[in-house]
Design a protein around this motif. Sequence first.
Motif, PDB file in Angstrom:
ATOM      1  N   LYS A 213       0.374  -1.273  -0.145  1.00 47.94           N
ATOM      2  CA  LYS A 213       0.170   0.052  -0.001  1.00 47.94           C
ATOM      3  C   LYS A 213       0.365   1.341  -0.023  1.00 47.94           C
ATOM      4  O   LYS A 213       0.231   2.470  -0.619  1.00 47.94           O
ATOM      5  N   MET A 222      -4.087   5.128  -2.316  1.00 48.20           N
ATOM      6  CA  MET A 222      -3.453   3.890  -2.016  1.00 48.20           C
ATOM      7  C   MET A 222      -2.320   3.646  -0.717  1.00 48.20           C
ATOM      8  O   MET A 222      -2.787   2.667  -0.015  1.00 48.20           O
ATOM      9  N   ILE A 226      -4.756  -1.840   0.265  1.00 47.09           N
ATOM     10  CA  ILE A 226      -5.180  -1.664  -0.803  1.00 47.09           C
ATOM     11  C   ILE A 226      -5.926  -3.319  -0.319  1.00 47.09           C
ATOM     12  O   ILE A 226      -5.052  -4.658   0.235  1.00 47.09           O
ATOM     13  N   THR A 244      -9.211   0.487  -2.585  1.00 43.82           N
ATOM     14  CA  THR A 244      -8.709   1.195  -2.064  1.00 43.82           C
ATOM     15  C   THR A 244      -9.633   2.135  -0.481  1.00 43.82           C
ATOM     16  O   THR A 244     -10.164   2.813  -1.000  1.00 43.82           O
ATOM     17  N   THR A 246      -8.595   4.814   1.450  1.00 47.57           N
ATOM     18  CA  THR A 246      -7.860   6.054   1.492  1.00 47.57           C
ATOM     19  C   THR A 246      -8.270   7.011   1.946  1.00 47.57           C
ATOM     20  O   THR A 246      -8.593   7.981   2.939  1.00 47.57           O
TER      21      THR A 246
END
Length: 372
Positions: A213, A222, A226, A244, A246
């Motif tokens: 990641k 990312m 991930i 992802t 994030t």
Amino acid sequence: MNISKLFLTLFLLISATNLSFSQNKKDKVSAQKEFRYTNPITRDSTISMRDHFIIKVDDLWYCVGTSNPVWTGPNPGVRMLVSKDMINWKQHSFIIDAKKLPKDTPYNGRFWAPEIHFIQGKYWLTVNSGKVTKEDPKGMSTHSIWLFSADKVTGPYKLVNGPLTPQYNNDSTLFEDEDGQVYLYCSGNGLFQAKIDLKTGKLTTPIEKFLDKKQPGWPEWMVGGIEGPFVIKKEGTYFMFFSTWTRGYEVGLLKSKSPLGPWELASPEPIFGTRKKGYRTEMAKENGYDKLFFTDTEDPYQETGHNALFIGPDGNLWNSCHYFMYEKRPYPYSQTFEPWESGPQMGIEPVHYKDGMFYIIGPTWTEQIIKY
């Protein structure tokens, strides 16, 4: 034949031709079908799931996913839903029922992200779980991949092998190449891959982590995490969808000329998903990616991710995800937060392919009409 009779004959022939053309046109129009849908497709707390995986068998669609509770401990098993029209879904069964498992079962934990693939004449179920103990009430220390098989999509499923890897792995998926070789892909603080022999359920190559990641040189969207790989081959290129979390929940796309890579981004940005600055702020702060700059997407969701592809009502590829409503949505989607909105629900969208690239428009939340 005199001139007047000749013109009359020609007139009748032209009229008949035009009538036939008009009738054929009407027949084609009347034969055209349409599919109408509005996301989220399911709006029922009793069948709320994450990580929806859909498979079509004959004239029915079946769906499995991660049932609640997701984070706090064991869940009831692998729930299967069924639908005749992709709109109305009901529970079919638990193809793995946690209540019926012996106490010493080593996979009696969370049953995350199950998938069903039809390969070589059988249905193969991958389940990600571990053993619940007093010391490990969520079964996370032994959480890995388990492989089951059945002659029918609805089961009964029998254990083939597990755990398939010697470490924590999750979100397993299978892909059969044109030569019959099957590959296993999964997540676990990154993305992993290996060859697998389904009959024995054993990996024939070491499990390899090929993407982290926080891979140097890869994009910031990312770094939060991930997961959820799904592989398909198109025009000689292997494409791997992955998710992802994030910035909310987004779907990225990798591509390769080989099923074991090297993999590269097919798009510098996610090809699908939702972004919300006000979602998972504590997690972002704790892990040091709270300073990322991005703008919110206009949709009313906080999560649209962990995707998989399936054959839709028009016979083409469609995408499935869990769609999770955003309580802080600042737009007039709905002023009332309904009970079903407190959990993840099924969402679907058509998948488009053009010039060597996959596209998914959305996520949508108004009525969509697909004509075919």
